[in-house]
Design a protein around this motif. Structure first.
Motif, PDB file in Angstrom:
ATOM      1  N   ALA A  17      -7.981  26.478  -7.382  1.00 43.13           N
ATOM      2  CA  ALA A  17      -7.700  27.061  -6.073  1.00 43.13           C
ATOM      3  C   ALA A  17      -8.978  27.705  -5.554  1.00 43.13           C
ATOM      4  O   ALA A  17      -9.461  28.674  -6.129  1.00 43.13           O
ATOM      5  N   THR A  18      -9.522  27.155  -4.495  1.00 38.81           N
ATOM      6  CA  THR A  18     -10.767  27.674  -3.933  1.00 38.81           C
ATOM      7  C   THR A  18     -10.527  28.730  -2.866  1.00 38.81           C
ATOM      8  O   THR A  18     -11.472  29.269  -2.306  1.00 38.81           O
ATOM      9  N   ARG A  19      -9.275  29.017  -2.574  1.00 35.86           N
ATOM     10  CA  ARG A  19      -8.874  30.063  -1.637  1.00 35.86           C
ATOM     11  C   ARG A  19      -7.682  30.794  -2.241  1.00 35.86           C
ATOM     12  O   ARG A  19      -6.892  30.215  -2.976  1.00 35.86           O
ATOM     13  N   VAL A  20      -7.535  32.071  -1.935  1.00 36.51           N
ATOM     14  CA  VAL A  20      -6.424  32.857  -2.470  1.00 36.51           C
ATOM     15  C   VAL A  20      -5.085  32.252  -2.054  1.00 36.51           C
ATOM     16  O   VAL A  20      -4.160  32.162  -2.852  1.00 36.51           O
ATOM     17  N   SER A  37     -12.442  37.929  -6.991  1.00 38.25           N
ATOM     18  CA  SER A  37     -12.718  37.533  -5.618  1.00 38.25           C
ATOM     19  C   SER A  37     -12.849  36.015  -5.570  1.00 38.25           C
ATOM     20  O   SER A  37     -13.576  35.431  -6.375  1.00 38.25           O
ATOM     21  N   ILE A  38     -12.117  35.402  -4.645  1.00 39.99           N
ATOM     22  CA  ILE A  38     -12.224  33.953  -4.443  1.00 39.99           C
ATOM     23  C   ILE A  38     -12.678  33.743  -3.010  1.00 39.99           C
ATOM     24  O   ILE A  38     -11.987  34.150  -2.072  1.00 39.99           O
ATOM     25  N   ALA A  39     -13.838  33.138  -2.841  1.00 40.58           N
ATOM     26  CA  ALA A  39     -14.402  32.884  -1.510  1.00 40.58           C
ATOM     27  C   ALA A  39     -14.425  34.161  -0.671  1.00 40.58           C
ATOM     28  O   ALA A  39     -14.102  34.153   0.512  1.00 40.58           O
TER      29      ALA A  39
END
Length: 105
Positions: free
Chosen positions: A18-21, A40-42
């Motif tokens: 998953a590159t976004r929350v 923190s993701i992105a």
């Protein structure tokens, strides 16, 4: 080595990245059994994601370039500093799967 490669080498049959929350929350609805998250993701905070994992009793670990003391509000879970070796990941995963979260951090 990429995280997905480490997890595959450790025997994880399927890995969802998953590159976004928001994508991580979608993965929660897919019936995941374990999670590896960063704080923190992105650029988005993962506090709510970590809280949801803890409330859902889905074991998870943090893998982050940050230090655990930087985020005392996060739910307890094993913490691995980046870059992570397979040995560090295996130890943290084992801990998360065998110990109740109240004994962590």
């Amino acid at each position: 080595m990429q995280m997905k490669d480490h997890l595959t080498d450790l025997g994880c049959p399927e890995t969802i990245i998953a590159t976004r929350v928001e994508k991580a929350f979608v993965a929660l609805t897919a019936g995941i059994q374990f999670a590896v998250i960063d704080v923190s993701i992105a650029g988005e905070s993962c506090n709510e994601l970590a809280e949801r994992l803890a409330m859902s009793r889905i074991p998870f670990i943090y893998v982050s370039g940050y230090q655990p003391g930087d985020f005392p509000e996060l739910p307890a879970a094993p913490w691995v500093s980046k870059p992570a070796s397979e040995e560090q990941l295996m130890e943290a995963i084992s801990t998360a799967l065998t110990q109740p979260s109240s004994h962590l951090r």
